[in-house]
Scaffold this motif. Structure first.
Motif, mmCIF file in Angstrom:
data_model
loop_
_atom_site.group_PDB
_atom_site.id
_atom_site.type_symbol
_atom_site.label_atom_id
_atom_site.label_comp_id
_atom_site.label_asym_id
_atom_site.label_seq_id
_atom_site.Cartn_x
_atom_site.Cartn_y
_atom_site.Cartn_z
ATOM 1 N N UNK A 9 0.791 -1.221 0.000
ATOM 2 C CA UNK A 9 0.000 0.000 0.000
ATOM 3 C C UNK A 9 0.821 1.268 0.000
ATOM 4 N N UNK A 10 1.971 1.255 -0.619
ATOM 5 C CA UNK A 10 2.800 2.452 -0.704
ATOM 6 C C UNK A 10 2.400 3.271 -1.926
ATOM 7 N N UNK A 11 2.630 4.555 -1.848
ATOM 8 C CA UNK A 11 2.397 5.442 -2.981
ATOM 9 C C UNK A 11 3.746 5.919 -3.498
ATOM 10 N N UNK A 12 3.912 5.914 -4.809
ATOM 11 C CA UNK A 12 5.153 6.372 -5.437
ATOM 12 C C UNK A 12 4.849 7.674 -6.153
ATOM 13 N N UNK A 13 5.585 8.733 -5.805
ATOM 14 C CA UNK A 13 5.374 10.056 -6.380
ATOM 15 C C UNK A 13 6.664 10.455 -7.100
ATOM 16 N N UNK A 14 6.558 10.749 -8.396
ATOM 17 C CA UNK A 14 7.723 11.146 -9.191
ATOM 18 C C UNK A 14 7.605 12.593 -9.622
ATOM 19 N N UNK A 15 8.748 13.291 -9.568
ATOM 20 C CA UNK A 15 8.831 14.594 -10.211
ATOM 21 C C UNK A 15 10.158 14.640 -10.953
ATOM 22 N N UNK A 16 10.577 15.783 -11.419
ATOM 23 C CA UNK A 16 11.754 15.839 -12.286
ATOM 24 C C UNK A 16 13.059 15.511 -11.573
ATOM 25 N N UNK A 17 13.141 15.738 -10.268
ATOM 26 C CA UNK A 17 14.404 15.534 -9.562
ATOM 27 C C UNK A 17 14.436 14.324 -8.652
ATOM 28 N N UNK A 18 13.306 13.839 -8.195
ATOM 29 C CA UNK A 18 13.336 12.742 -7.227
ATOM 30 C C UNK A 18 12.100 11.863 -7.298
ATOM 31 N N UNK A 19 12.241 10.693 -6.710
ATOM 32 C CA UNK A 19 11.144 9.744 -6.568
ATOM 33 C C UNK A 19 10.897 9.582 -5.077
ATOM 34 N N UNK A 20 9.658 9.766 -4.654
ATOM 35 C CA UNK A 20 9.317 9.631 -3.236
ATOM 36 C C UNK A 20 8.406 8.432 -3.054
ATOM 37 N N UNK A 21 8.681 7.662 -1.995
ATOM 38 C CA UNK A 21 7.847 6.524 -1.645
ATOM 39 C C UNK A 21 7.164 6.864 -0.325
ATOM 40 N N UNK A 22 5.855 6.861 -0.335
ATOM 41 C CA UNK A 22 5.086 7.216 0.846
ATOM 42 C C UNK A 22 4.507 5.949 1.464
ATOM 43 N N UNK A 23 4.958 5.617 2.668
ATOM 44 C CA UNK A 23 4.479 4.444 3.398
ATOM 45 C C UNK A 23 3.565 4.887 4.527
ATOM 46 N N UNK A 24 2.761 3.971 5.004
ATOM 47 C CA UNK A 24 1.955 4.249 6.186
ATOM 48 C C UNK A 24 2.895 4.430 7.381
#
Length: 42
Positions: A9-24
């Motif tokens: 259930x993680x969310x992966x958020x991408x933008x031009x400089x980084x990738x973020x993984x959002x966990x509970x």
């Protein structure tokens, strides 16, 4: 890795400089993913 993150259930958020993984905040294996991300960071 992407399939494993989707199963927990993680969310992966991408933008031009980084990738973020959002966990509970209370995920039982959160420390494992944090240490893996730190090991892969430059």
């Amino acid at each position: 890795i992407r399939v494993k993150l989707l199963k927990i259930g993680a969310a992966i958020v991408r933008n031009t400089r980084r990738v973020r993984v959002l966990l509970a905040s209370q995920h039982p294996l959160k420390h494992v993913f944090i240490s893996a991300a730190r090991a892969m960071a430059p």
